[in-house]
Write a protein that holds these residues in place. Structure first.
Motif, PDB file in Angstrom:
ATOM      1  N   TYR A 317       0.938  -1.095   0.030  1.00  0.00           N
ATOM      2  CA  TYR A 317      -0.012  -0.113   0.133  1.00  0.00           C
ATOM      3  C   TYR A 317       0.981   1.219  -0.156  1.00  0.00           C
ATOM      4  O   TYR A 317       0.687   2.253  -0.736  1.00  0.00           O
ATOM      5  CB  TYR A 317      -0.786  -0.185   1.268  1.00  0.00           C
ATOM      6  N   LEU A 318       1.946   1.166   0.846  1.00  0.00           N
ATOM      7  CA  LEU A 318       2.760   2.478   1.022  1.00  0.00           C
ATOM      8  C   LEU A 318       3.625   2.820  -0.193  1.00  0.00           C
ATOM      9  O   LEU A 318       3.631   4.073  -0.635  1.00  0.00           O
ATOM     10  CB  LEU A 318       3.773   2.264   2.124  1.00  0.00           C
ATOM     11  N   ASP A 337      18.550  -6.915  12.196  1.00  0.00           N
ATOM     12  CA  ASP A 337      18.847  -7.810  10.925  1.00  0.00           C
ATOM     13  C   ASP A 337      17.429  -8.196  10.462  1.00  0.00           C
ATOM     14  O   ASP A 337      17.379  -8.516   9.241  1.00  0.00           O
ATOM     15  CB  ASP A 337      19.601  -9.159  11.326  1.00  0.00           C
ATOM     16  N   ASN A 338      16.358  -8.025  11.398  1.00  0.00           N
ATOM     17  CA  ASN A 338      15.139  -8.267  11.123  1.00  0.00           C
ATOM     18  C   ASN A 338      14.340  -7.260  11.068  1.00  0.00           C
ATOM     19  O   ASN A 338      12.929  -7.354  10.475  1.00  0.00           O
ATOM     20  CB  ASN A 338      14.350  -9.259  12.253  1.00  0.00           C
ATOM     21  N   ALA A 339      14.884  -6.111  10.941  1.00  0.00           N
ATOM     22  CA  ALA A 339      13.989  -4.782  10.475  1.00  0.00           C
ATOM     23  C   ALA A 339      14.208  -4.568   9.105  1.00  0.00           C
ATOM     24  O   ALA A 339      14.851  -3.351   8.804  1.00  0.00           O
ATOM     25  CB  ALA A 339      14.627  -3.705  11.433  1.00  0.00           C
ATOM     26  N   ILE A 340      13.567  -5.287   8.348  1.00  0.00           N
ATOM     27  CA  ILE A 340      13.615  -4.950   7.015  1.00  0.00           C
ATOM     28  C   ILE A 340      12.626  -3.935   6.443  1.00  0.00           C
ATOM     29  O   ILE A 340      11.788  -3.476   7.028  1.00  0.00           O
ATOM     30  CB  ILE A 340      13.034  -6.540   6.023  1.00  0.00           C
ATOM     31  N   LEU A 345      10.699   2.914   5.350  1.00  0.00           N
ATOM     32  CA  LEU A 345       9.897   3.187   6.449  1.00  0.00           C
ATOM     33  C   LEU A 345      10.069   4.811   7.029  1.00  0.00           C
ATOM     34  O   LEU A 345       9.380   5.754   7.001  1.00  0.00           O
ATOM     35  CB  LEU A 345       9.517   2.277   7.245  1.00  0.00           C
ATOM     36  N   GLN A 346      11.386   5.007   7.421  1.00  0.00           N
ATOM     37  CA  GLN A 346      11.800   6.208   7.902  1.00  0.00           C
ATOM     38  C   GLN A 346      11.906   7.328   7.042  1.00  0.00           C
ATOM     39  O   GLN A 346      11.159   8.372   7.456  1.00  0.00           O
ATOM     40  CB  GLN A 346      13.192   5.899   8.412  1.00  0.00           C
TER      41      GLN A 346
END
Length: 414
Positions: A317-318, A337-340, A345-346
């Protein structure tokens, strides 16, 4: 949202079965225990008809149950309930007084033996299915589909070992032949035709990007446009030697329909093999789309909650359009490592004042909690992530906001 239509469908079919067996007339008067045994046995066969029918993934069932994960939930517990009915039926038959038992022909004796084999087959295969987390997905699917064998034995047993004539065009006879036929054809369809009829989108892997040590993004270019809604998912088969051919579900994280992007995290044998060995130009085939998340038709005020790889349906959507409503995202993960897609997003939050994002790294801070979280009126909640986490959040949010509109997609398909 509740699966009201789906639940009513199950109740109607199961209660209808009990009603028809209760008021049916046996070939000759039988003991009350024998009658009860027939009613319970008939409901067991009806229950397994529903089990196989729910497995077909037809779109109307997804709408009735408000999501494919709910269809699988009722599929699983209907199988357990039906198995219990089969066992009770067998125990009751052992309590039928001798004077109520008729002399059996070799034909009916064979039907009785098949009924016993069917019972043992159901017990073994359903127990194996419940141990899904200890099996490879492909092996689990094989055992799961073998349920057709004891189901066939059960149908034969019902027709040729029963004290009711199910071959006559009575209400019970008509109901039994319709449900048994649909159940058998549903199981046969999933075994033989599903792979060809529903996987109608073909293409190739035209892009591979490793987003971290355990997450990979695949770009799929299709031979025809896949029409989907942001937030939906697909089943994909990757046709490369050495990679399991069984279909697996993944959320659509981007694309335009002609190109589809999916992101997968290494969570098992299949995803590990894809991460390590998948190659460009590998053929793929897709089934879908599925999923009931619908950001466009929700309220202007929205709260999104994503757990780990559960961020993917929100990305679709974004990345498709500028946000035109007020959205606050809570993104929880364990370790950087899991912050895909964190950078994306930032940057998105910096350029769009209507979008806010909160990052919760559970390796460095407390787990996300909504125990005292106040939600404004007319706010829609969307969640995606592990099933256990989502159930916990739903309970917390409902405690303070009983009339809250919550939509979620949970990761659990076995």
């Amino acid at each position: 949202m509740k699966s009201i239509k789906g639940i009513l469908f199950i109740i109607l079919i199961m209660s209808g079965s009990a009603f028809l067996w209760y008021f049916a007339t046996p070939l000759e008067p039988i003991h009350a225990i024998n009658r009860l045994s027939h009613i319970i046995g008939g409901m067991a066969i009806t229950g397994f008809f529903l089990v196989f029918f729910l497995a077909t993934r037809i779109k109307i069932l997804e709408r009735w149950f408000h999501g494919l994960e709910n269809v699988y939930f009722y599929h699983k517990y209907l199988a357990i309930f039906s198995l219990l009915l089969v066992i009770i039926h067998g125990q009751l038959q052992g309590l039928v007084p001798r004077f109520d038992k008729v002399e059996r022909t070799s034909f009916s004796e064979f039907a009785k033996e098949l009924g016993s084999l069917g019972q043992y087959g159901f017990i073994a295969l359903i127990l194996i299915a419940l141990l899904a987390k200890f099996l490879k997905y492909e092996h689990w699917r094989i055992f799961h589909r073998l349920l057709l064998i004891p189901y066939t034995f059960g149908i034969y047993h019902a027709y040729f070992s029963s004290r009711y004539d199910l071959l006559q065009p009575t209400p019970l006879g008509i109901f039994t032949v319709i449900t048994a036929t649909i159940g058998f054809m549903s199981a046969l369809y999933m075994l033989t035709m599903y792979q060809d009829m529903f996987f109608k989108y073909n293409g190739n892997i035209t892009g591979i990007k490793k987003l971290g040590p355990n997450v990979i993004e695949l770009e799929l270019t299709l031979d025809k446009t896949l029409t989907y809604r942001h937030g939906q998912f697909i089943f994909i088969k990757i046709l490369q030697d050495g990679i399991e051919k069984a279909p697996h579900p993944f959320s659509i994280s981007g694309g335009d329909g002609k190109k589809v992007i999916i992101s997968m995290k290494v969570l098992g044998d299949f995803t590990k093999k894809v991460y390590d060995a998948v190659q460009l130009n590998t053929p793929v085939t897709l089934d879908g789309p599925y999923g009931h998340l619908n950001f466009e038709n929700a309220s202007q005020q929205q709260v999104w909650i994503a757990g780990g790889i559960g961020i993917t349906p929100f990305l679709s959507y974004l990345q498709s359009q500028p946000v035109d409503r007020n959205i606050e995202l809570f993104y929880t993960y364990h370790g950087e490592d899991n912050a895909i897609y964190k950078d994306f997003l930032q940057e998105y939050a910096q350029t769009n004042q209507q979008f806010r994002v909160n990052f919760i790294d559970t390796a460095q801070m407390d787990r996300l909690s909504f125990e005292h979280f106040s939600v404004p009126v007319h706010t829609s909640i969307f969640m995606c992530g592990p099933q256990k986490m989502l159930k916990h959040f739903v309970k917390q949010l409902k405690t303070c906001n009983k009339d809250l509109s919550i939509h979620f997609e949970a990761f659990k398909f076995k």
